[in-house]
Design a protein around this motif. Structure first.
Motif, PDB file in Angstrom:
ATOM      1  N   THR A  84       0.857  -1.190   0.000  1.00 22.47           N
ATOM      2  CA  THR A  84       0.000   0.000   0.000  1.00 22.47           C
ATOM      3  C   THR A  84       0.882   1.226   0.000  1.00 22.47           C
ATOM      4  O   THR A  84       1.994   1.209   0.511  1.00 22.47           O
ATOM      5  CB  THR A  84      -0.879   0.053   1.263  1.00 22.47           C
ATOM      6  N   GLY A  85       0.373   2.290  -0.551  1.00 21.87           N
ATOM      7  CA  GLY A  85       1.105   3.541  -0.542  1.00 21.87           C
ATOM      8  C   GLY A  85       2.106   3.623  -1.676  1.00 21.87           C
ATOM      9  O   GLY A  85       2.341   2.671  -2.404  1.00 21.87           O
ATOM     10  N   LEU A  86       2.667   4.814  -1.811  1.00 20.34           N
ATOM     11  CA  LEU A  86       3.655   5.028  -2.853  1.00 20.34           C
ATOM     12  C   LEU A  86       5.007   4.538  -2.364  1.00 20.34           C
ATOM     13  O   LEU A  86       5.295   4.614  -1.176  1.00 20.34           O
ATOM     14  CB  LEU A  86       3.748   6.518  -3.173  1.00 20.34           C
ATOM     15  N   PRO A  87       5.841   4.078  -3.287  1.00 12.99           N
ATOM     16  CA  PRO A  87       7.180   3.666  -2.835  1.00 12.99           C
ATOM     17  C   PRO A  87       7.931   4.867  -2.278  1.00 12.99           C
ATOM     18  O   PRO A  87       7.948   5.928  -2.871  1.00 12.99           O
ATOM     19  CB  PRO A  87       7.846   3.132  -4.103  1.00 12.99           C
ATOM     20  N   GLY A  88       8.527   4.676  -1.113  1.00 15.50           N
ATOM     21  CA  GLY A  88       9.222   5.778  -0.461  1.00 15.50           C
ATOM     22  C   GLY A  88      10.686   5.475  -0.275  1.00 15.50           C
ATOM     23  O   GLY A  88      11.262   4.638  -0.954  1.00 15.50           O
TER      24      GLY A  88
ATOM     25  N   PHE B  77     -10.852   6.032  -1.672  1.00 14.39           N
ATOM     26  CA  PHE B  77      -9.827   6.279  -2.684  1.00 14.39           C
ATOM     27  C   PHE B  77      -9.585   5.011  -3.451  1.00 14.39           C
ATOM     28  O   PHE B  77      -9.506   3.930  -2.865  1.00 14.39           O
ATOM     29  CB  PHE B  77      -8.509   6.697  -2.029  1.00 14.39           C
ATOM     30  N   PHE B  78      -9.427   5.148  -4.739  1.00 10.72           N
ATOM     31  CA  PHE B  78      -9.059   3.999  -5.554  1.00 10.72           C
ATOM     32  C   PHE B  78      -7.724   4.295  -6.205  1.00 10.72           C
ATOM     33  O   PHE B  78      -7.484   5.395  -6.668  1.00 10.72           O
ATOM     34  CB  PHE B  78     -10.098   3.761  -6.658  1.00 10.72           C
ATOM     35  N   ASN B  79      -6.890   3.309  -6.261  1.00 12.41           N
ATOM     36  CA  ASN B  79      -5.608   3.512  -6.909  1.00 12.41           C
ATOM     37  C   ASN B  79      -5.217   2.239  -7.633  1.00 12.41           C
ATOM     38  O   ASN B  79      -5.291   1.148  -7.080  1.00 12.41           O
ATOM     39  CB  ASN B  79      -4.548   3.863  -5.862  1.00 12.41           C
ATOM     40  N   LEU B  80      -4.811   2.411  -8.867  1.00  8.36           N
ATOM     41  CA  LEU B  80      -4.397   1.247  -9.654  1.00  8.36           C
ATOM     42  C   LEU B  80      -2.968   1.464 -10.108  1.00  8.36           C
ATOM     43  O   LEU B  80      -2.601   2.556 -10.525  1.00  8.36           O
ATOM     44  CB  LEU B  80      -5.312   1.104 -10.880  1.00  8.36           C
ATOM     45  N   GLU B  81      -2.155   0.422 -10.007  1.00  3.92           N
ATOM     46  CA  GLU B  81      -0.766   0.538 -10.442  1.00  3.92           C
ATOM     47  C   GLU B  81      -0.463  -0.585 -11.393  1.00  3.92           C
ATOM     48  O   GLU B  81      -0.807  -1.743 -11.116  1.00  3.92           O
ATOM     49  CB  GLU B  81       0.144   0.358  -9.225  1.00  3.92           C
ATOM     50  N   LEU B  82       0.201  -0.259 -12.473  1.00  5.02           N
ATOM     51  CA  LEU B  82       0.625  -1.299 -13.400  1.00  5.02           C
ATOM     52  C   LEU B  82       2.099  -1.556 -13.133  1.00  5.02           C
ATOM     53  O   LEU B  82       2.940  -0.709 -13.409  1.00  5.02           O
ATOM     54  CB  LEU B  82       0.416  -0.829 -14.841  1.00  5.02           C
TER      55      LEU B  82
END
Lengths: 235, 395
Positions: A84-88, B77-82
């Protein structure tokens, strides 16, 4: 110096069947590994240690951007994505540790001006994440057929406040530990490829953890060997 | 990495096969690929496989204050990552088009259809609790929209349900219909610029209705299974979903590690290790508050600058205006040792002035003028010690 003599007593050896899920003393959690599970990457592996699970995919040797190419060896790139979350920054630092370990074993000189990309995805984190990432990366590199001079494995040790050593700690054990040490060892002579530590520990404790990790790596390499034998044996 | 281009013969082969109602993997026109759902150990984690396409989903939550104009609702919140693992072309920063399309689809399907009850996400004010204190409550979901994809070929003549990667590369356009099991359409998205007739869209929605019913049943069964296993205390999580019979999978139970001799081994290593070599660290010398010096630097390799320029000095006071200056690293000019008198210290920023070196009680020979912008002063000591000072950032 006299204090160091006391430290080895709390480390208890395995005395047979364990009472609870993980009794006192050191043991590694349940291991599982599946290779070649993704269809697009050249090599892929899913490594599970207890409840910690990491999925790794390897592309390579493949085309490299001119800005990143190295004239006499392969460019190794590691990408680690958290769940979860952005890579930090923590992910960046782990990527670097894994990359340094891989660069030490991969025979990059055989594939100059190419790129080898290792992509890791954390599927669940329940302790000893970095070690699981290292193991997944190694199995994925083997599955991709990248030439290496040795296999490598990751082992995590945790030292609790009493000085007890716990191998392959769970998330709870890591949180309560006074120090957490992760080592990457190579398969040929159990030499140390990478070490990263967090917390307070003495010189003697470091050497003890390293020795314990070397003992544990025997099991991990045995596991690698068995799983590869199962896959490639003709019977 | 660049995507490998599709060869013309492969494209023609695929299109010709579709015209003859044949698919590469042997499916019929309306067949779906195998769906496999597996749950992880923590709540809200799930991996779904549709044929060889694999997606990991995780639901996470945190306590925040609600939006001002919607004080009784939670925020979704929705988040999709490729990930690049999915395809070599999915480099970070290069996949914006597809990513935006999929994100929009997700948002419209799940947010605008109001399938999740946002009001149930609201917690009573003043009551903060951590996940450990209270058992997690399952999300209240009104209905489950499921997306079904249709690929069109030859300007809408041929239709395929659930196209795989090769079929998607040769298609003209894609139609995605999101429907729930009550046959309510939640979202329709058509991309690729194909022009579809009304009855084509209606036919697709009928097919979608059938597929959605099947898939919803599959999901319900998987959820029930997982709940049952958790309640009964059996093993759950991703470890169980690794098929034991596959030759590429291998499991090992808990392995005890014998660490009885680590104590002795460690002692040996420490005893045999050489002690680290002595590193002499010189004490820091404090010149003035804010300026200190550790070590002496190395010998000046520029040669003796002493006798290069001489001039009469213009000396006012006999004494010490001890002058420190900012010396650029590239000039590499030495500054002599500055005595530790109590005189005021002037930090000078000036670079281009002509200056006079003040010499308290030395012979005129040692005094010279330099235009480099460096002020030097010889100390009272006979042999000036040369130091290199680095430019310090002055806060």
């Amino acid at each position: 110096m006299a204090g160091e003599m006391q430290i080895d007593t709390p480390i208890r050896a395995e005395t047979g069947a364990e009472a609870g899920p993980r009794g006192p003393g050191c043991s590694l959690r349940h291991f599982a590994c599946e290779q070649n599970l993704l269809s697009r990457p050249d090599g892929s592996a899913s490594f599970l240690q207890g409840d910690t699970s990491v999925l790794a995919g390897v592309y390579g040797p493949a085309e490299v951007k001119v800005s990143k190419e190295i004239f006499n060896k392969a460019t190794l790139e590691v990408l680690l994505r958290p769940k979860t979350g952005l890579p930090g920054v923590a992910e960046k630092s782990r990527e670097r540790l894994i990359r340094n370990t891989c660069e030490a074993v991969v025979l990059g000189a055989l594939h100059p001006r190419t790129s080898i990309t290792v992509v890791l995805q954390v599927v669940s984190d329940a302790g000893s994440l970095l070690a699981c990432c290292l193991n997944a990366a190694c199995m994925a590199l083997v599955d991709a057929g990248v030439p290496m001079r040795a296999l490598f494995c990751g082992v995590t040790c945790a030292l609790d406040s009493d000085g007890n050593l716990v191998l392959d700690p769970t998330l709870k054990q890591e949180k309560e530990a006074r120090a957490v040490l992760t080592f990457a060892l190579d398969s040929v002579e159990r030499k140390l490829l990478m070490s990263t530590t967090k917390g307070l520990y003495s010189n003697a404790e470091l050497q003890q953890c390293l020795a314990a990790a070397q003992a544990a790596s025997q099991h991990v390499f045995h596991f690698y060997r068995e799983s590869l034998q199962r896959r490639y044996s003709k019977s | 990495m660049k995507e490998t281009p599709l060869s013309n013969c492969e494209r023609r082969f695929l299109l010709r096969a579709i015209e003859e109602k044949k698919r590469l993997d042997g499916r019929q026109t309306y067949d779906y690929r195998n769906i496999k759902i597996s749950f992880g150990t923590d709540y809200g984690c799930c991996i779904v496989e549709l044929g060889k396409t694999r997606v990991l989903g995780q639901v996470s939550c945190e306590l925040v204050s609600p939006k001002l104009n919607r004080a009784t609702e939670g925020i979704l919140f929705f988040n999709l990552e490729l990930s690049q693992m999915a395809a070599p072309a999915f480099e970070p920063g290069r996949q914006s088009d597809l990513l935006v399309k999929l994100n929009r689809l997700l948002e419209r399907c799940l947010r605008n259809s109001k399938c999740i009850d946002t009001e149930s996400l609201c917690v009573v004010a003043g009551e903060k609790y951590t996940p450990e204190e209270r058992d997690p409550v399952p999300l209240s979901i009104h209905h489950m929209p499921i997306c079904v994809s249709f690929a069109f070929f030859q300007q809408g003549t041929y239709l395929l349900v659930d196209p795989n990667e090769r079929e998607e590369r040769v298609m003209d356009g894609l139609l995605v219909i999101a429907m729930n099991k009550h046959r309510e359409i939640c979202t329709i998205q058509s991309s690729g610029g194909i022009m579809l007739l009304k009855d084509q869209v209606l036919r697709c929605s009928k097919i979608a209705g059938v597929k959605v019913a099947e898939i919803t049943e599959l999901i319900q069964k998987a959820l029930e299974n997982d709940q049952k296993v958790r309640k009964e205390g059996g093993k759950f999580g991703f470890a169980e979903s690794i098929a034991n019979q596959r030759i590429t999978a291998f499991k090992m139970e808990k392995a005890p590690v014998d660490t009885s001799d680590v104590g002795e081994k460690a002692e040996e290593i420490i005893a045999e290790a050489e002690p680290p070599s002595e590193v002499s660290v010189s004490n820091p010398v404090l010149w003035t508050p804010g300026t200190a010096q550790i070590g002496e630097g190395i010998e000046n390799s520029w040669g003796d600058l002493e006798d290069s320029e001489k001039e009469d000095e213009d000396e006012g006071g006999s004494d010490e205006a001890i002058i420190l200056d900012n010396v650029k690293m590239d000039t590499g000019v030495d500054i002599s040792n500055i005595g530790s008198q109590d005189a005021p210290i002037v930090l000078s920023d000036s670079e281009e002035e002509e200056m006079i070196i003040l010499e308290p009680d030395k012979s005129p020979k040692k005094i010279r003028t330099q235009t480099i912008g460096v002020k030097q002063e010889k100390a009272a000591s006979k042999k000036p010690m040369k130091k290199r000072k680095k430019k310090r950032a002055v806060n």
